[in-house]
Design a protein around this motif. Structure first.
Motif, PDB file in Angstrom:
ATOM      1  N   ILE A  26       0.987  -1.077   0.123  1.00  0.00           N
ATOM      2  CA  ILE A  26      -0.150   0.039  -0.229  1.00  0.00           C
ATOM      3  C   ILE A  26       0.814   0.544   0.414  1.00  0.00           C
ATOM      4  CG2 ILE A  26      -1.725   0.508   1.293  1.00  0.00           C
ATOM      5  CD1 ILE A  26      -3.291  -1.524   0.544  1.00  0.00           C
ATOM      6  N   PRO A  27       0.342   1.932  -0.922  1.00  0.00           N
ATOM      7  CA  PRO A  27       1.614   3.160  -0.823  1.00  0.00           C
ATOM      8  C   PRO A  27       1.265   4.032   0.085  1.00  0.00           C
ATOM      9  CG  PRO A  27      -0.075   3.787  -2.439  1.00  0.00           C
ATOM     10  CD  PRO A  27      -0.632   2.387  -1.688  1.00  0.00           C
ATOM     11  N   SER A  28       2.508   4.613   0.695  1.00  0.00           N
ATOM     12  CA  SER A  28       2.539   5.165   2.154  1.00  0.00           C
ATOM     13  C   SER A  28       1.842   7.076   1.576  1.00  0.00           C
ATOM     14  CB  SER A  28       4.188   5.935   2.261  1.00  0.00           C
ATOM     15  OG  SER A  28       4.618   6.850   1.368  1.00  0.00           O
ATOM     16  N   VAL A  32       0.695   8.885  -1.663  1.00  0.00           N
ATOM     17  CA  VAL A  32      -0.386   9.297  -2.439  1.00  0.00           C
ATOM     18  C   VAL A  32       0.020  11.010  -2.540  1.00  0.00           C
ATOM     19  CG1 VAL A  32      -2.259   9.655  -1.719  1.00  0.00           C
ATOM     20  CG2 VAL A  32      -1.524   7.611  -1.353  1.00  0.00           C
ATOM     21  N   LYS A  33       0.189  11.562  -1.615  1.00  0.00           N
ATOM     22  CA  LYS A  33       0.800  13.197  -2.363  1.00  0.00           C
ATOM     23  C   LYS A  33       0.845  14.016  -3.080  1.00  0.00           C
ATOM     24  CE  LYS A  33       0.144  14.506   2.815  1.00  0.00           C
ATOM     25  NZ  LYS A  33       0.760  15.410   3.957  1.00  0.00           N
ATOM     26  N   GLU A  34       2.184  12.788  -3.734  1.00  0.00           N
ATOM     27  CA  GLU A  34       3.286  13.375  -4.528  1.00  0.00           C
ATOM     28  C   GLU A  34       2.447  12.097  -5.970  1.00  0.00           C
ATOM     29  OE1 GLU A  34       7.222  12.069  -3.803  1.00  0.00           O
ATOM     30  OE2 GLU A  34       7.052  13.369  -2.231  1.00  0.00           O
ATOM     31  N   GLN A  35       2.038  11.293  -5.955  1.00  0.00           N
ATOM     32  CA  GLN A  35       1.486  10.563  -6.765  1.00  0.00           C
ATOM     33  C   GLN A  35       0.095  10.734  -7.096  1.00  0.00           C
ATOM     34  OE1 GLN A  35       4.244   6.863  -7.093  1.00  0.00           O
ATOM     35  NE2 GLN A  35       5.998   8.074  -6.489  1.00  0.00           N
ATOM     36  N   GLY A  36      -0.691  10.941  -6.122  1.00  0.00           N
ATOM     37  CA  GLY A  36      -2.121  10.025  -6.367  1.00  0.00           C
ATOM     38  C   GLY A  36      -2.243   9.084  -5.882  1.00  0.00           C
ATOM     39  N   ILE A  37      -3.486   7.928  -6.259  1.00  0.00           N
ATOM     40  CA  ILE A  37      -3.829   6.867  -6.262  1.00  0.00           C
ATOM     41  C   ILE A  37      -4.670   6.458  -7.647  1.00  0.00           C
ATOM     42  CG2 ILE A  37      -2.841   6.451  -3.726  1.00  0.00           C
ATOM     43  CD1 ILE A  37      -6.873   7.125  -3.612  1.00  0.00           C
ATOM     44  N   SER A  38      -3.981   5.547  -7.741  1.00  0.00           N
ATOM     45  CA  SER A  38      -5.577   4.721  -9.121  1.00  0.00           C
ATOM     46  C   SER A  38      -6.595   3.841  -8.376  1.00  0.00           C
ATOM     47  CB  SER A  38      -4.777   3.739 -10.108  1.00  0.00           C
ATOM     48  OG  SER A  38      -5.469   2.854 -10.681  1.00  0.00           O
ATOM     49  N   ASP A  41      -6.797   0.678  -8.497  1.00  0.00           N
ATOM     50  CA  ASP A  41      -6.038  -0.360  -8.888  1.00  0.00           C
ATOM     51  C   ASP A  41      -5.626  -0.590  -7.278  1.00  0.00           C
ATOM     52  OD1 ASP A  41      -2.691  -1.121  -8.463  1.00  0.00           O
ATOM     53  OD2 ASP A  41      -1.698   0.515  -8.085  1.00  0.00           O
ATOM     54  N   MET A  42      -6.435   1.008  -6.750  1.00  0.00           N
ATOM     55  CA  MET A  42      -6.126   0.536  -4.513  1.00  0.00           C
ATOM     56  C   MET A  42      -7.440  -0.562  -4.636  1.00  0.00           C
ATOM     57  SD  MET A  42      -5.198   1.374  -1.824  1.00  0.00           S
ATOM     58  CE  MET A  42      -3.507   2.777  -2.522  1.00  0.00           C
ATOM     59  N   GLN A  43      -8.219  -0.417  -4.693  1.00  0.00           N
ATOM     60  CA  GLN A  43      -9.059  -1.194  -4.820  1.00  0.00           C
ATOM     61  C   GLN A  43      -8.362  -2.810  -4.979  1.00  0.00           C
ATOM     62  OE1 GLN A  43     -12.785   0.000  -7.022  1.00  0.00           O
ATOM     63  NE2 GLN A  43     -14.143  -0.162  -5.785  1.00  0.00           N
ATOM     64  N   THR A  44      -8.115  -3.067  -5.309  1.00  0.00           N
ATOM     65  CA  THR A  44      -7.693  -4.557  -5.664  1.00  0.00           C
ATOM     66  C   THR A  44      -6.673  -4.847  -4.932  1.00  0.00           C
ATOM     67  OG1 THR A  44      -7.640  -3.923  -8.036  1.00  0.00           O
ATOM     68  CG2 THR A  44      -6.059  -5.886  -7.541  1.00  0.00           C
ATOM     69  N   LYS A  45      -5.470  -3.663  -4.710  1.00  0.00           N
ATOM     70  CA  LYS A  45      -4.774  -3.578  -2.536  1.00  0.00           C
ATOM     71  C   LYS A  45      -5.154  -3.942  -2.302  1.00  0.00           C
ATOM     72  CE  LYS A  45      -0.816  -1.742  -5.211  1.00  0.00           C
ATOM     73  NZ  LYS A  45      -0.030  -0.442  -5.317  1.00  0.00           N
ATOM     74  N   MET A  46      -6.406  -3.437  -2.091  1.00  0.00           N
ATOM     75  CA  MET A  46      -7.861  -3.833  -0.428  1.00  0.00           C
ATOM     76  C   MET A  46      -8.250  -4.813  -0.266  1.00  0.00           C
ATOM     77  SD  MET A  46      -9.280   0.636  -0.403  1.00  0.00           S
ATOM     78  CE  MET A  46     -10.580   0.377   0.863  1.00  0.00           C
ATOM     79  N   MET A  47      -8.564  -5.204  -1.394  1.00  0.00           N
ATOM     80  CA  MET A  47      -9.573  -6.630  -1.607  1.00  0.00           C
ATOM     81  C   MET A  47      -7.993  -7.953  -1.311  1.00  0.00           C
ATOM     82  SD  MET A  47     -11.234  -8.719  -1.680  1.00  0.00           S
ATOM     83  CE  MET A  47     -12.504  -7.456  -2.727  1.00  0.00           C
TER      84      MET A  47
END
Length: 72
Positions: A26-28, A32-38, A41-47
Motif C-alpha cells: 500500500i503506498p505511503s 499518495v500526496k506526490e503521485q495520487g492513487i488509481s 488499483d487501490m481497490q485491488t490492493k484493498m481486496m
C-alpha cells in the motif's frame, strides 16, 4: 485464496509497519500526496489486504482452538 500464496508472518507484518508506517503493498501517505492513487488499483490492493486479514484470522482461530484443546 491460492494455496501457494506467501502470507507474511504477523511479526514480519508488525516489523514492516513499525519501520515504514504503512502496510506492505500500500503506498505511503507521502507517495499518495506526490503521485495520487488509481482508484481501481487501490481497490485491488484493498481486496488483497482483506483476504490477508481473513487468512490471519483463520490462523489465529486455529491457534485458539489448539490452545483450548490442549488446556482440557
Amino acid at each position: 485464496f491460492d494455496e501457494n500464496y506467501s502470507l507474511p508472518s504477523i511479526s514480519d507484518l508488525k516489523n514492516f509497519v513499525s519501520a515504514n508506517k504503512h502496510l506492505p503493498g500500500i503506498p505511503s501517505s507521502v507517495e499518495v500526496k506526490e503521485q495520487g492513487i488509481s482508484v481501481g488499483d487501490m481497490q485491488t490492493k484493498m481486496m488483497q489486504k482483506i483476504e490477508e486479514l481473513s487468512l490471519y484470522i483463520i490462523q489465529l482461530q486455529n491457534e485458539i482452538d489448539e490452545l483450548k484443546t490442549s488446556k482440557n
